[in-house]
Scaffold this motif. Structure first.
Motif, mmCIF file in Angstrom:
data_model
loop_
_atom_site.group_PDB
_atom_site.id
_atom_site.type_symbol
_atom_site.label_atom_id
_atom_site.label_comp_id
_atom_site.label_asym_id
_atom_site.label_seq_id
_atom_site.Cartn_x
_atom_site.Cartn_y
_atom_site.Cartn_z
ATOM 1 N N LEU A 155 0.918 -1.129 0.023
ATOM 2 C CA LEU A 155 -0.096 0.053 0.089
ATOM 3 C C LEU A 155 0.856 1.302 0.064
ATOM 4 C CD1 LEU A 155 -2.661 1.400 0.262
ATOM 5 C CD2 LEU A 155 -2.352 1.287 2.851
ATOM 6 N N CYS A 156 1.769 1.458 0.972
ATOM 7 C CA CYS A 156 2.674 2.350 1.107
ATOM 8 C C CYS A 156 3.745 2.158 2.119
ATOM 9 C CB CYS A 156 1.807 3.560 1.544
ATOM 10 S SG CYS A 156 1.089 3.402 3.501
ATOM 11 N N PHE A 157 4.909 3.168 1.868
ATOM 12 C CA PHE A 157 5.900 3.237 2.877
ATOM 13 C C PHE A 157 5.299 4.008 4.124
ATOM 14 C CE2 PHE A 157 8.203 1.611 -0.678
ATOM 15 C CZ PHE A 157 9.019 0.547 -0.085
ATOM 16 N N THR A 158 5.821 3.745 5.377
ATOM 17 C CA THR A 158 5.187 4.387 6.526
ATOM 18 C C THR A 158 6.373 5.355 7.245
ATOM 19 O OG1 THR A 158 5.330 2.365 7.712
ATOM 20 C CG2 THR A 158 3.327 2.939 7.223
ATOM 21 N N SER A 159 7.595 5.128 6.390
ATOM 22 C CA SER A 159 8.718 5.957 7.069
ATOM 23 C C SER A 159 9.525 6.422 5.547
ATOM 24 C CB SER A 159 9.771 4.994 7.653
ATOM 25 O OG SER A 159 10.524 3.949 6.946
ATOM 26 N N ALA A 160 10.311 7.514 5.607
ATOM 27 C CA ALA A 160 11.131 8.092 4.602
ATOM 28 C C ALA A 160 12.390 6.970 4.253
ATOM 29 C CB ALA A 160 11.752 9.167 4.916
ATOM 30 N N GLU A 161 12.498 7.148 2.869
ATOM 31 C CA GLU A 161 13.558 6.187 2.513
ATOM 32 C C GLU A 161 15.097 6.547 2.812
ATOM 33 O OE1 GLU A 161 13.833 6.362 -1.927
ATOM 34 O OE2 GLU A 161 14.070 8.683 -1.842
ATOM 35 N N ASN A 162 15.350 7.486 3.436
ATOM 36 C CA ASN A 162 16.640 7.967 4.050
ATOM 37 C C ASN A 162 16.902 7.897 5.465
ATOM 38 O OD1 ASN A 162 14.919 10.024 4.755
ATOM 39 N ND2 ASN A 162 16.392 11.686 4.129
ATOM 40 N N ILE A 163 15.879 7.292 6.134
ATOM 41 C CA ILE A 163 16.160 7.190 7.771
ATOM 42 C C ILE A 163 16.126 5.732 7.961
ATOM 43 C CG2 ILE A 163 15.905 9.590 8.389
ATOM 44 C CD1 ILE A 163 12.811 8.346 9.435
ATOM 45 N N ASP A 164 16.644 4.885 8.998
ATOM 46 C CA ASP A 164 16.341 3.796 9.464
ATOM 47 C C ASP A 164 15.264 3.835 10.546
ATOM 48 O OD1 ASP A 164 16.697 1.321 10.827
ATOM 49 O OD2 ASP A 164 18.758 1.118 10.262
ATOM 50 N N ASP A 165 14.312 3.169 10.341
ATOM 51 C CA ASP A 165 12.867 3.288 10.919
ATOM 52 C C ASP A 165 12.304 1.991 10.911
ATOM 53 O OD1 ASP A 165 10.680 4.218 12.295
ATOM 54 O OD2 ASP A 165 10.269 5.903 10.946
ATOM 55 N N ARG A 166 12.219 1.329 11.991
ATOM 56 C CA ARG A 166 11.379 0.047 11.924
ATOM 57 C C ARG A 166 10.708 -0.286 13.258
ATOM 58 N NH1 ARG A 166 15.585 -4.214 10.851
ATOM 59 N NH2 ARG A 166 14.050 -5.782 11.081
ATOM 60 N N ASP A 167 10.139 -1.389 13.458
ATOM 61 C CA ASP A 167 9.414 -1.734 14.657
ATOM 62 C C ASP A 167 8.024 -0.936 14.549
ATOM 63 O OD1 ASP A 167 11.222 -3.451 15.704
ATOM 64 O OD2 ASP A 167 12.143 -1.846 16.883
ATOM 65 N N HIS A 168 7.375 -0.870 13.301
ATOM 66 C CA HIS A 168 6.213 -0.166 13.058
ATOM 67 C C HIS A 168 5.248 -1.215 13.437
ATOM 68 C CE1 HIS A 168 7.462 3.421 10.280
ATOM 69 N NE2 HIS A 168 8.144 2.923 11.265
ATOM 70 N N ALA A 169 4.185 -0.797 14.098
ATOM 71 C CA ALA A 169 2.924 -1.504 14.536
ATOM 72 C C ALA A 169 1.652 -0.715 14.589
ATOM 73 C CB ALA A 169 3.195 -2.220 16.069
ATOM 74 N N LEU A 170 0.769 -1.303 13.901
ATOM 75 C CA LEU A 170 -0.359 -0.432 13.883
ATOM 76 C C LEU A 170 -1.525 -0.931 14.714
ATOM 77 C CD1 LEU A 170 -1.722 1.593 11.409
ATOM 78 C CD2 LEU A 170 -2.739 -0.457 10.585
ATOM 79 N N PHE A 171 -2.458 0.132 15.400
ATOM 80 C CA PHE A 171 -3.314 -0.325 16.378
ATOM 81 C C PHE A 171 -4.388 -1.422 15.531
ATOM 82 C CE2 PHE A 171 -1.066 2.449 18.584
ATOM 83 C CZ PHE A 171 -1.440 2.614 20.377
ATOM 84 N N PRO A 172 -5.142 -2.047 16.226
ATOM 85 C CA PRO A 172 -6.044 -3.031 15.337
ATOM 86 C C PRO A 172 -7.430 -2.262 15.109
ATOM 87 C CG PRO A 172 -6.074 -3.551 17.809
ATOM 88 C CD PRO A 172 -4.853 -2.605 17.637
ATOM 89 N N GLU A 173 -7.649 -1.048 15.750
ATOM 90 C CA GLU A 173 -8.904 -0.170 15.357
ATOM 91 C C GLU A 173 -8.447 1.061 15.403
ATOM 92 O OE1 GLU A 173 -11.305 0.596 19.217
ATOM 93 O OE2 GLU A 173 -11.103 -1.562 18.865
ATOM 94 N N LYS A 174 -9.385 2.067 14.628
ATOM 95 C CA LYS A 174 -9.127 3.523 14.750
ATOM 96 C C LYS A 174 -9.340 4.027 16.023
ATOM 97 C CE LYS A 174 -10.233 4.032 9.699
ATOM 98 N NZ LYS A 174 -11.284 4.874 8.764
ATOM 99 N N ILE A 175 -8.782 5.317 16.278
ATOM 100 C CA ILE A 175 -9.004 5.977 17.669
ATOM 101 C C ILE A 175 -9.395 7.287 17.222
ATOM 102 C CG2 ILE A 175 -7.847 6.564 19.652
ATOM 103 C CD1 ILE A 175 -6.014 4.185 19.643
#
Length: 336
Positions: A155-175
């Motif tokens: 779908l998309c990237f959730t971080s920029a291509e020029n930084i090291d960015d991991r451990d992304h975790a989406l909440f299971p419902e909208k808030i």
């Protein structure tokens, strides 16, 4: 520890072998319970040279005994246009009728040489495309979607291509009508960011494509957490708040697990957090492995009938299962 996290007596529940693409390792699985089945998405590799990982799929009725779904990965870097790259560490939730998979992405190939010292040697010398990156071994995070849990599309990237960015975790419902995401950008350090070490950050989005300015959520405080912490699993909703497991790595490169509770209505607020770790390597399969020793690395917790099924990587080699009563764990975090 007053909370009883019970490691399954038949661990590891999944080991390398079988399908060609997971011949040498299978670890760091994302999991979700849907339509009467546990779906588990492992990170797997066929060789250490190159050490190229893809995401495969297992399924189970009881959450303990898993069988592979097909003999091919369900998500690969080739789907992103990078045939030598790796996709890693799936974290999966289902919101309404759509599955969402957070994943880490490394675009180019490398070889892995275990050292037995907690950090392998990753050799990129044969893979000249790394010269295109600002620095070696950058990790970007992305998001894929699926309607059936089997067929995935980026779908998309959730971080920029020029930084090291991991451990992304989406909440299971909208808030409050918004998607909510945890992340761990290594570069967000210094006076500008209000922290001297990498930490867990939180951000919001209306459409998953544009994200709000991230807010610092938590940093390492205890010796067992080391110099950085990151989200281990997608949060799960409890009556007292959002339960988040996170990982820390101490100066001896021992991976342990802690927990925190975020406010249900305002998850930028940490309302409870463990002082001591709640999981650590104790068993042979958590202390010895092909790649990294002394690792318990949960990447999913699934709640069913009040029990949390914690699926975790063991030494970047195999997959373990631990269970806990969710209410007991939440009480422990408030009490400790």
């Amino acid at each position: 520890m007053s909370v009883m996290i019970e490691k399954y007596s038949k661990n590891p529940i999944i080991i390398p072998g079988g399908e060609k693409f997971r011949k040498v390792v299978t670890f760091n699985p994302g999991a979700v319970y849907d339509n009467g089945k546990f779906l588990l998405y492992d990170r797997a590799a066929a060789t250490l040279s190159p050490f190229r990982t893809a995401i495969g799929l297992f399924e189970s009725i009881d959450g303990k005994n898993f069988t592979p779904v097909g003999d091919q990965p369900v998500f690969t870097s080739e789907m992103l246009g990078y045939p030598e790259g790796s996709v890693q560490d799936a974290r999966v939730v289902k919101i309404d009728d759509t599955f969402y998979m957070n994943y880490a992405f490394q675009p180019y190939g490398f070889d892995c040489f275990p050292t037995g010292e907690g950090v392998p040697f990753y050799d990129t010398s044969k893979y000249k495309d790394w010269e295109k990156c600002e620095y070696p071994m950058i990790t970007r995070s992305g998001l894929a979607t699926s309607k059936d849990g089997l067929n995935w599309e980026h779908l998309c990237f959730t971080s920029a291509e020029n930084i090291d960015d991991r451990d992304h975790a989406l909440f299971p419902e909208k808030i409050d009508g918004k998607f909510c995401l945890l992340r761990r950008p290594m570069d967000f350090v210094g006076e500008k960011y209000g922290t001297s070490q990498p930490g867990m950050w939180i951000t919001f989005s209306d459409d998953l494509l544009e994200w709000s300015e991230p807010k610092l959520l938590a940093t390492a405080k205890e010796a067992w957490e080391g110099g950085k912490i990151g989200a281990a699993c997608n949060p799960i909703k409890t009556s007292r708040g959002w339960l988040v497991l996170y990982h820390g790595v101490d100066e001896n490169i021992i991976y342990r697990v802690g927990g925190m509770i975020l406010d249900l209505d305002d998850p930028t607020k940490v309302i409870a957090r463990s002082t001591n770790h709640i999981m650590e390597p104790t068993e042979y399969y958590e202390k010895c492995g092909l790649v990294i020793p002394n690792v318990v690395f949960p990447t999913s917790i699934v709640e069913k009938d009040g029990i949390g099924y914690i699926y975790y990587g063991c030494c970047d080699t195999s997959i373990g299962l631990a269970t806990v009563k969710i209410d007991d764990l939440v009480d422990h975090l408030f009490d400790n």
